[in-house]
Scaffold this active site. Structure first.
Site, PDB file in Angstrom:
ATOM      1  N   HIS A  59      55.525 137.657  43.686  1.00  0.00           N
ATOM      2  CA  HIS A  59      55.500 136.415  43.698  1.00  0.00           C
ATOM      3  C   HIS A  59      54.309 135.844  42.862  1.00  0.00           C
ATOM      4  O   HIS A  59      54.185 134.693  42.424  1.00  0.00           O
ATOM      5  CB  HIS A  59      55.773 135.663  45.017  1.00  0.00           C
ATOM      6  CG  HIS A  59      57.328 135.883  45.223  1.00  0.00           C
ATOM      7  ND1 HIS A  59      58.023 134.855  46.008  1.00  0.00           N
ATOM      8  CD2 HIS A  59      58.069 136.816  45.078  1.00  0.00           C
ATOM      9  CE1 HIS A  59      59.307 135.025  46.298  1.00  0.00           C
ATOM     10  NE2 HIS A  59      59.335 136.259  45.600  1.00  0.00           N
ATOM     11  N   HIS A 110      64.498 145.402  45.297  1.00  0.00           N
ATOM     12  CA  HIS A 110      65.421 145.311  46.310  1.00  0.00           C
ATOM     13  C   HIS A 110      65.619 146.786  46.889  1.00  0.00           C
ATOM     14  O   HIS A 110      66.509 146.816  47.958  1.00  0.00           O
ATOM     15  CB  HIS A 110      66.837 144.394  46.278  1.00  0.00           C
ATOM     16  CG  HIS A 110      66.575 143.053  45.758  1.00  0.00           C
ATOM     17  ND1 HIS A 110      67.580 142.342  45.308  1.00  0.00           N
ATOM     18  CD2 HIS A 110      65.421 142.312  46.053  1.00  0.00           C
ATOM     19  CE1 HIS A 110      66.880 141.166  45.208  1.00  0.00           C
ATOM     20  NE2 HIS A 110      65.666 141.222  45.734  1.00  0.00           N
TER      21      HIS A 110
END
Length: 718
Positions: A96, A264
């Site tokens: 992020h 993920h």
């Protein structure tokens, strides 16, 4: 004391600290120069001689990484680690930090440590990353000035993947921290987080219509809504938005699948509670929260009760191991939509064997269903993404290598060329997105080359304009562009309207001949020709000054140049050459500020360059607009003298054209643009113009122009 019931402090304070007192409150349409004043040395607690890029070289890299590896599995009570491993949290923080980068203007990214400040520190997509930063604080405290937060954020992600079994592609130190929120980045038009996407698209069904320079689908998100477009699950529609978003962040389809799957493969999403009960982010929290955000009132608020995205669950059977579990889970099960405990849409398998379920992050005696987001399902249902995913599924080594390279690109995209990399883990390979440039010849007779340039009989405006167009493509945001490499002679830059292609076709072949004769790069010749033109213009003004020059630039080839990537550097306007595309009708001066900021210029530097470029007649297309002097080609302060003179009055002709009329005979003396008039109309810029228009500052004007000119010419020489 009686505060008369208005809730305000009754004591008069001499200094106003509220935003309501700002100039913008009273005159919201005035040109705001703050973009050029940010990150001033006054906000930096380090001494002015401190150079982080030199300080980090003193770091014990091995000891730091050992400490980072130990931290990954040292769970603390106030924020316990999932499966006793902070890897997932640290990867999300690194991602992020880096994932805000967008190729359109080079802004965002991990290169500044901006995740510490608003608005990023309080975006909904960054919920609970304040905890990751606090977990890193003991390490930052120990190594101090030798490691920046910006480097630490990305290193944490790399170490997390390493500790889970992935061989990384490489890592570079060298990202200096900023010390103040970035005010220059346009994150979108919305006035609230997660507002409907329609506000940033002309047509939500056509993702390519997202407003530039934006890249994410919502205000407050890094990429797209994990529940689907506007929170409505539809994997095929989501796939289109994922493709556009990642393309705007410089990623192709294979890199997009690799990053989605690789991100993920480890960790989990958190949504085991009511997201509506969470308190505000760090920037809006109570003073006693001390920079913590999203206070969770449900029991402990962490661990099993943590709420972050609202989606709840892990993607793979073994969320702390780098393996092929993501594709195994995605393709070997049928999925259906369900709601998380927090009420978010997520995909869960219709049927799954108990031993395929991931163990609960906080209770080893319990197993839970795995989950997929709408973007994950897009990797299975979109035909292009599906083919890539199956290729990765059938070749784990290829997937690992592709992800590691894509992760390196994600986390280093805004660091500039490879020459800036620092540390013991640098990859040897040259990558096209690093904009490689070969080394140029440093050892040649500069004076002989200068004389040869003068024999070309090119005008001062021609030489200055080509040098400016070449060097001013530089972007301080991601350290791309600039004169080094002489890419102005290659596609796509050679065809840019802003670069006067017809003029380039006349001038560059002449520079090519000098290059071959003296074994010197065209890049050096372009800058040196601009410098000699300025020296001649200074001599015309009655002074004799040598403009400093650095040798050693190289010439890039087409094979070293990603045309699609460089297309994003094409300007819409260049106020320094008094040019703007026809479709820009209003407030073109905002583009001048944007370009000045991307060049790393201060407001006075922008001002002095405009004044010099005008009298040097360096306008686009040989235009006379704004050339406010009777002696063009002489480096003087005439532009400022005449823009401020009360001997003339200004009248509007059209949106971006004005005429200067003599008060004595009512005749038109000159024409000018908004780029010009702003230096007389804006009170701050007028103060700079007045400074340079003074009778005793003509020499200072010349010196300051040379300094600012060299700053642009050498911006990409690291």
């Amino acid at each position: 004391m009686n505060n008369q019931g208005n809730g305000k402090c009754p004591i008069f304070h001499g200094g106003s600290t509220t935003k309501d007192s700002s100039i913008d409150k009273w005159w919201p349409k005035s040109l705001n120069l703050d973009i050029l004043h940010q990150h001033d040395y006054k906000s930096n607690p380090n001494s002015r001689s401190f150079d982080y890029r030199e300080e980090v070289k003193k770091l014990d890299f091995e000891e730091l990484k050992n400490d980072m590896h130990e931290m990954m599995t040292s769970s603390v009570e106030w924020w316990p680690a999932d499966w006793n491993h902070y890897g997932g949290l640290m990867i999300r923080m690194a991602w992020h930090a880096a994932g805000t980068y967008r190729i359109s203007d080079g802004r965002g990214g991990a290169g500044t440590g901006n995740l510490r400040f608003a608005p990023l520190n309080s975006w909904p997509d960054n919920t609970n990353l304040d905890k990751a930063r606090r977990l890193l604080w003991p390490i930052k405290k120990k190594y101090g000035n030798k490691i920046s937060w910006a480097d630490l954020f990305i290193l944490a992600g790399n170490v997390a993947y390493e500790s889970m079994g992935l061989k990384m592609y490489g890592f570079s130190y060298g990202r200096p921290d900023i010390w103040h929120p970035e005010i220059d980045i346009n994150w979108g038009p919305e006035n609230e987080f997660l507002a409907p996407s329609e506000q940033r698209y002309d047509d939500l069904n056509e993702p390519s219509t997202m407003q530039k320079p934006l890249a994410a689908a919502h205000m407050g998100l890094i990429y797209v809504n994990p529940e689907g477009v506007n929170g409505k699950p539809d994997p095929l529609k989501t796939a289109l938005h994922v493709r556009e978003t990642f393309a705007r962040m410089a990623m192709n389809d294979e890199e997009t699948v690799a990053l989605t799957a690789g991100g993920h493969t480890v960790g989990k999403a958190h949504g085991n509670g009511d997201a509506n009960l969470l308190g505000p982010g760090p920037e809006g929290g109570n003073i006693n929260e001390q920079g913590f955000g999203w206070h969770n009132p449900s029991s402990s608020g962490n661990g099993k009760d943590a709420v972050t995205s609202g989606i709840e669950g892990a993607w793979t059977t073994n969320p702390t191991q780098w393996d092929n579990g993501y594709f195994d889970m995605l393709f070997n099960h049928d999925w259906e939509l369900r709601k998380s405990p927090a009420g978010a849409w997520q995909w869960e398998p219709k049927e799954i064997a108990e031993n395929k379920k991931p163990v609960d992050a906080n209770n080893s005696n319990k197993r839970n269903n795995p989950i997929m987001t709408d973007a994950d399902m897009a990797m299975k249902m979109d035909p292009i993404y599906r083919d890539i995913s199956l290729k990765f599924m059938n070749d784990q080594d290829y997937f690992s290598r592709t992800f590691a390279r894509a992760w390196f690109k994600l986390t280093h995209r805004d660091m500039g060329p490879k020459i800036r990399y620092i540390g013991p883990e640098l990859p040897k390979e040259d990558l096209i997105w690093q904009d490689p440039v070969p080394k140029g010849n440093k050892n040649y007779d500069v004076e002989k080359v200068k004389q040869e340039i003068k024999f070309l009989n090119l005008s001062i405006p021609q030489r200055v304009s080509v040098a400016w167009c070449s060097a001013s493509s530089f972007r301080n945001s991601d350290l791309r562009g600039g004169a080094n490499g002489a890419r102005i002679r290659l596609l796509p830059q050679i065809n840019w309207q802003s670069n006067d292609p017809d003029e380039l076709a006349l001038i560059l072949p002449q520079y090519q001949k000098i290059s071959e004769k003296f074994d010197v790069s065209i890049a050096d010749i372009i800058v040196l020709a601009g410098n000699t033109a300025i020296e001649e213009a200074i001599e015309e003004s009655g002074h004799k000054v040598n403009v400093p020059f650095k040798t050693g630039r190289g010439d890039a080839s087409s094979e070293m140049t990603d045309e699609n990537s460089f297309a994003s550097l094409e300007p819409i306007a260049d106020g320094f050459r008094n040019w703007v595309k026809e479709e820009v009708k209003e407030n073109c001066e905002e583009y001048l500020l944007d370009k000045a900021h991307l060049l790393g210029l201060t407001a006075p530097e922008m001002t002095v360059l405009i004044g010099g470029m005008r009298v040097l007649e360096a306008n686009h297309g040989n235009s006379s607009v704004g050339v406010l002097t009777n002696s063009p080609g002489k480096l003087s302060n005439d532009f400022f003298v005449n823009i401020l003179s009360m001997d003339y009055k200004w009248e509007k002709v059209e949106a971006n054209k004005f005429k200067l009329i003599s008060r004595h005979d009512n005749q038109i003396k000159w024409t000018a643009s908004r780029f010009d008039l702003i230096f007389g109309s804006n009170s701050i810029l007028r103060s700079y113009a007045e400074h340079y228009a003074q009778d005793d500052n003509n020499e200072k004007f010349i010196c300051d122009f040379i300094f600012a000119w060299n700053k642009v010419m050498n911006a990409d020489l690291f």
